[in-house]
Scaffold this active site. Structure first.
Site, mmCIF file in Angstrom:
data_model
loop_
_atom_site.group_PDB
_atom_site.id
_atom_site.type_symbol
_atom_site.label_atom_id
_atom_site.label_comp_id
_atom_site.label_asym_id
_atom_site.label_seq_id
_atom_site.Cartn_x
_atom_site.Cartn_y
_atom_site.Cartn_z
ATOM 1 N N ASP A 64 -6.210 -5.724 2.282
ATOM 2 C CA ASP A 64 -5.998 -5.337 0.896
ATOM 3 C C ASP A 64 -6.249 -3.850 0.670
ATOM 4 O O ASP A 64 -7.067 -3.226 1.353
ATOM 5 C CB ASP A 64 -6.963 -6.098 -0.026
ATOM 6 C CG ASP A 64 -6.498 -7.503 -0.351
ATOM 7 O OD1 ASP A 64 -5.561 -7.991 0.312
ATOM 8 O OD2 ASP A 64 -7.093 -8.121 -1.258
ATOM 9 N N HIS A 103 -0.513 -5.472 -4.207
ATOM 10 C CA HIS A 103 -1.894 -5.622 -4.689
ATOM 11 C C HIS A 103 -2.110 -4.809 -5.971
ATOM 12 O O HIS A 103 -3.218 -4.351 -6.241
ATOM 13 C CB HIS A 103 -2.885 -5.192 -3.603
ATOM 14 C CG HIS A 103 -4.297 -5.629 -3.836
ATOM 15 N ND1 HIS A 103 -4.649 -6.895 -4.228
ATOM 16 C CD2 HIS A 103 -5.474 -4.948 -3.720
ATOM 17 C CE1 HIS A 103 -5.960 -6.987 -4.348
ATOM 18 N NE2 HIS A 103 -6.486 -5.808 -4.054
ATOM 19 N N HIS A 135 -5.231 -1.425 -9.224
ATOM 20 C CA HIS A 135 -6.341 -2.365 -9.034
ATOM 21 C C HIS A 135 -7.043 -2.743 -10.345
ATOM 22 O O HIS A 135 -8.232 -3.062 -10.359
ATOM 23 C CB HIS A 135 -7.363 -1.811 -8.040
ATOM 24 C CG HIS A 135 -8.123 -2.884 -7.316
ATOM 25 N ND1 HIS A 135 -9.330 -3.372 -7.746
ATOM 26 C CD2 HIS A 135 -7.835 -3.566 -6.182
ATOM 27 C CE1 HIS A 135 -9.764 -4.295 -6.916
ATOM 28 N NE2 HIS A 135 -8.863 -4.436 -5.948
ATOM 29 N N HIS A 160 -10.207 -5.233 4.332
ATOM 30 C CA HIS A 160 -9.697 -4.028 3.687
ATOM 31 C C HIS A 160 -9.600 -2.920 4.735
ATOM 32 O O HIS A 160 -10.612 -2.604 5.368
ATOM 33 C CB HIS A 160 -10.628 -3.571 2.562
ATOM 34 C CG HIS A 160 -10.830 -4.575 1.471
ATOM 35 N ND1 HIS A 160 -11.658 -5.674 1.612
ATOM 36 C CD2 HIS A 160 -10.323 -4.639 0.216
ATOM 37 C CE1 HIS A 160 -11.645 -6.377 0.491
ATOM 38 N NE2 HIS A 160 -10.846 -5.780 -0.371
#
Length: 263
Positions: free
Chosen positions: A71, A122, A126, A216
């Site tokens: 991610d 994604h 964010h 990540h």
């Protein structure tokens, strides 16, 4: 999770950790989930059986599969991660963050696509989608769709909501934009540590068939942990697949939430 500058990290660490402890509990609140097993089973009885056959490299109904996902990248360490994945012949699914990532590293995004990895969404910045109105959710997702398509010629078909938080409205916007929602079964909480050995152990402790690993590629301890994670899981008999391969011959349907069953 986002990458913060050193001056901001300490001030945000407590918030991140508190939020992380709620992720799996609150993620997808009020939205039904479809497991990988259910997705494959549905394809076997659906009138459109076989719609996901083009994604199937292995039969995850017969083989112990696991999907490696990353991610909030790409980041400075992503090229090295791609080197590792290429050497070990492991496909991954990258849930890309738009602002300061896709737009900063377009050549890395192109390389991901060229080397056969699955590129997914994604959001742009964010933001927690369940805190936004419909127009804001649409913008967060659409901007990244456009950015990835501009680089690769193809829009993503998967998205992962920040912190796994989704609801009916987010699901409807995702459906409109052609995006299935993907959660996870394994989290190393690599945003909370730079200890690569600890990240590795957390992943290995939770790994299971039909698993989806969340990591990540923007945190310092993560990429160094990946080679030994791959080696040990291969030793345990796992086959690495992309998320679409995990669901095949089922196909990720826009708006639908895929992930583990709720406890």
């Amino acid at each position: 999770m986002l990458r913060f500058s050193p001056g901001r990290r300490r001030g945000t660490a407590a918030v991140l950790l508190a939020a992380a402890s709620l992720m799996l509990t609150l993620g997808g609140c009020g939205v039904d989930r479809v497991t990988p097993q259910d997705a494959r089973g549905k394809a076997g009885t659906d009138d459109k059986a076989g719609v996901g056959e083009s994604a199937r490299r292995v039969d995850c109904g017969k083989v112990k599969c696991i999907a490696l996902t990353f991610d909030a990248g790409p980041g400075k360490d992503t090229p090295h991660l791609l080197d590792v994945l290429k050497e070990k012949r492991v496909p991954a699914t990258f849930f890309l963050l738009g602002r300061n990532h896709v737009d900063r590293y377009p050549k890395v995004v192109k390389r991901m696509a060229d080397e056969g990895h699955e590129l997914a969404n994604h959001t742009w910045s964010h933001r927690i989608l369940t805190d936004l109105d419909e127009a804001e959710v649409r913008e967060e997702l659409a901007l990244t769709q456009t950015a990835v398509e501009k680089i690769t010629g193809r829009k993503p078909t998967l998205m992962r909501p920040p912190q796994g938080r989704t609801d009916g409205m987010v699901s409807e916007v995702s459906k409109e934009l052609g995006l299935a929602q993907i959660l996870w079964t394994v989290t190393a909480k690599d945003y909370s540590t730079t200890d690569s050995a600890l990240i590795r152990q957390r992943v290995l402790d939770q790994a299971q068939g039909d698993g989806i690993i969340l990591l990540h590629d923007i945190y310092d301890g993560t990429v160094p942990a990946v080679p030994s994670i791959i080696d040990e899981l291969k030793h345990r008999g796992f086959t690495f697949v992309t998320v679409p391969e995990l669901l095949a011959p089922g196909k990720a349907e826009p708006g639908v939430l895929y992930g583990p069953e709720k406890d």
